[in-house]
Design a protein around this motif. Sequence first.
Motif, short mmCIF file in Angstrom:
data_model
loop_
_atom_site.label_atom_id
_atom_site.label_comp_id
_atom_site.label_asym_id
_atom_site.label_seq_id
_atom_site.Cartn_x
_atom_site.Cartn_y
_atom_site.Cartn_z
N TYR A 64 32.63 34.55 35.01
CA TYR A 64 32.12 35.70 36.07
C TYR A 64 30.25 36.12 36.06
O TYR A 64 29.75 36.09 34.54
CB TYR A 64 32.78 36.93 35.89
CG TYR A 64 32.70 37.93 36.52
CD1 TYR A 64 34.17 38.35 37.68
CD2 TYR A 64 31.75 38.74 37.33
CE1 TYR A 64 34.23 39.12 38.40
CE2 TYR A 64 31.62 39.54 38.56
CZ TYR A 64 32.77 39.86 38.14
OH TYR A 64 33.29 41.27 39.79
N LYS A 124 42.59 37.80 35.29
CA LYS A 124 43.45 37.65 34.94
C LYS A 124 44.36 36.73 36.74
O LYS A 124 44.96 36.35 36.11
CB LYS A 124 44.58 38.86 35.16
CG LYS A 124 43.94 39.69 34.14
CD LYS A 124 44.35 41.14 34.39
CE LYS A 124 44.09 41.75 33.18
NZ LYS A 124 44.77 43.24 33.57
N ALA A 125 43.59 36.31 37.56
CA ALA A 125 43.72 35.28 38.25
C ALA A 125 43.39 33.73 38.47
O ALA A 125 43.88 32.77 38.96
CB ALA A 125 43.19 36.00 40.20
N GLU A 159 39.69 43.72 26.37
CA GLU A 159 40.74 43.72 27.20
C GLU A 159 42.11 43.14 26.75
O GLU A 159 42.69 43.25 26.46
CB GLU A 159 40.00 43.63 28.64
CG GLU A 159 42.08 44.20 29.33
CD GLU A 159 42.06 45.20 29.73
OE1 GLU A 159 43.17 45.78 29.76
OE2 GLU A 159 41.56 45.81 28.79
N ASP A 165 37.36 46.79 36.81
CA ASP A 165 38.39 46.04 37.15
C ASP A 165 38.68 44.91 37.81
O ASP A 165 38.95 43.76 38.03
CB ASP A 165 38.98 47.14 38.14
CG ASP A 165 39.16 48.61 37.89
OD1 ASP A 165 39.78 48.16 36.40
OD2 ASP A 165 39.48 49.43 38.16
N ASP A 166 36.70 44.54 38.33
CA ASP A 166 37.33 43.42 39.42
C ASP A 166 37.10 42.50 38.29
O ASP A 166 37.58 41.05 38.77
CB ASP A 166 35.56 43.49 40.73
CG ASP A 166 35.87 44.52 41.99
OD1 ASP A 166 36.56 44.52 41.94
OD2 ASP A 166 34.24 44.98 42.00
N ALA A 173 40.59 37.76 43.20
CA ALA A 173 41.26 37.40 42.71
C ALA A 173 42.27 36.98 43.73
O ALA A 173 43.31 36.20 43.52
CB ALA A 173 41.46 38.56 42.12
N GLU A 174 42.74 37.06 44.33
CA GLU A 174 43.91 37.06 45.32
C GLU A 174 43.24 35.78 45.72
O GLU A 174 43.86 34.30 45.92
CB GLU A 174 43.88 37.85 46.74
CG GLU A 174 44.59 38.87 45.73
CD GLU A 174 44.78 40.02 47.20
OE1 GLU A 174 45.43 41.30 47.50
OE2 GLU A 174 44.59 40.15 48.65
N LEU A 215 37.96 42.02 35.06
CA LEU A 215 39.74 41.56 34.45
C LEU A 215 40.22 41.09 36.21
O LEU A 215 41.35 40.23 35.44
CB LEU A 215 40.28 42.92 33.63
CG LEU A 215 39.01 43.35 32.94
CD1 LEU A 215 39.71 44.46 32.45
CD2 LEU A 215 38.81 42.46 32.01
N GLU A 216 39.98 41.64 36.61
CA GLU A 216 41.20 41.38 37.58
C GLU A 216 41.16 39.16 38.31
O GLU A 216 42.04 39.03 38.42
CB GLU A 216 41.24 41.33 39.01
CG GLU A 216 41.87 43.24 39.37
CD GLU A 216 43.58 43.23 39.52
OE1 GLU A 216 43.74 42.59 39.94
OE2 GLU A 216 43.88 44.23 38.01
N ALA A 217 39.84 39.53 38.23
CA ALA A 217 39.77 37.58 38.84
C ALA A 217 39.67 36.97 37.37
O ALA A 217 40.71 35.82 37.62
CB ALA A 217 37.61 37.46 38.64
N SER A 238 40.83 40.09 48.44
CA SER A 238 40.21 39.96 47.33
C SER A 238 39.95 38.37 46.47
O SER A 238 40.55 37.36 47.09
CB SER A 238 40.25 40.72 45.78
OG SER A 238 42.01 40.36 46.21
#
Length: 216
Positions: free
Chosen positions: A104, A98-99, A139, A91-92, A66-67, A94-96, A64
């Motif tokens: 964005y 958080k990574a 969030e 979700d996309d 994020a990874e 927030l994951e980005a 992903s």
Amino acid sequence: MSDAALRVMVVDDHPMWREGVARDLSEEGFDVVATADGCASAAARAAAVRPDVVLMDMQMPDGSGAEATAAVLAAHPGAHVLVLSASDERDDVLEAIKAGATGYLVKSAQRSELVAAVRATGDGQAVFTPGLAGLVLGEYRRIARSPEPDAPTLTQRETEVLRHVAKGLSSRQIATRLSISPRTVENHVGAALRKLQLGNRVELARYAIEHGLDQE
């Protein structure tokens, strides 16, 4: 930072889109130092060319966005990652973030918006497509309502400085507001980074927002 000095890497698994964005940015005066089509190649090239800004897609053949963001920042911690994705799913986003992504942007953005976003990201600012910033802040504040155990204790002055960092002020602006020198501001920022075990000013601003300091 001037556009000419701003080194950019574009990460996307679609060749035509990737090369089109790279061409657009080059025409605008940015130094596009590399492109990549996946997580592994992005991390390897980031380590080699050390870009200032990485434009990151959220869908990759080997992981992903994020990874890939986490891998790039592990390989080159000095980079700022700006996600450029077709997805605006919660979700996309927030994951980005958080990574470690600092902003964005959706792919429907105009070329002028992209150019401005890359420029701002290079200056360490957080850039979001309208509507997504509120989602991210909401969030963080939700998380902040649950206090962390054994949270590090900052001095009153460090907290004051952190509050201004959360609002996006520079060290010189903070120094003026608090009637102290820019060097003293940087000393307080450094002390807060050490206590909170954070890596840079962007992470410090994110911590401050999580804890609602930008609202005080």
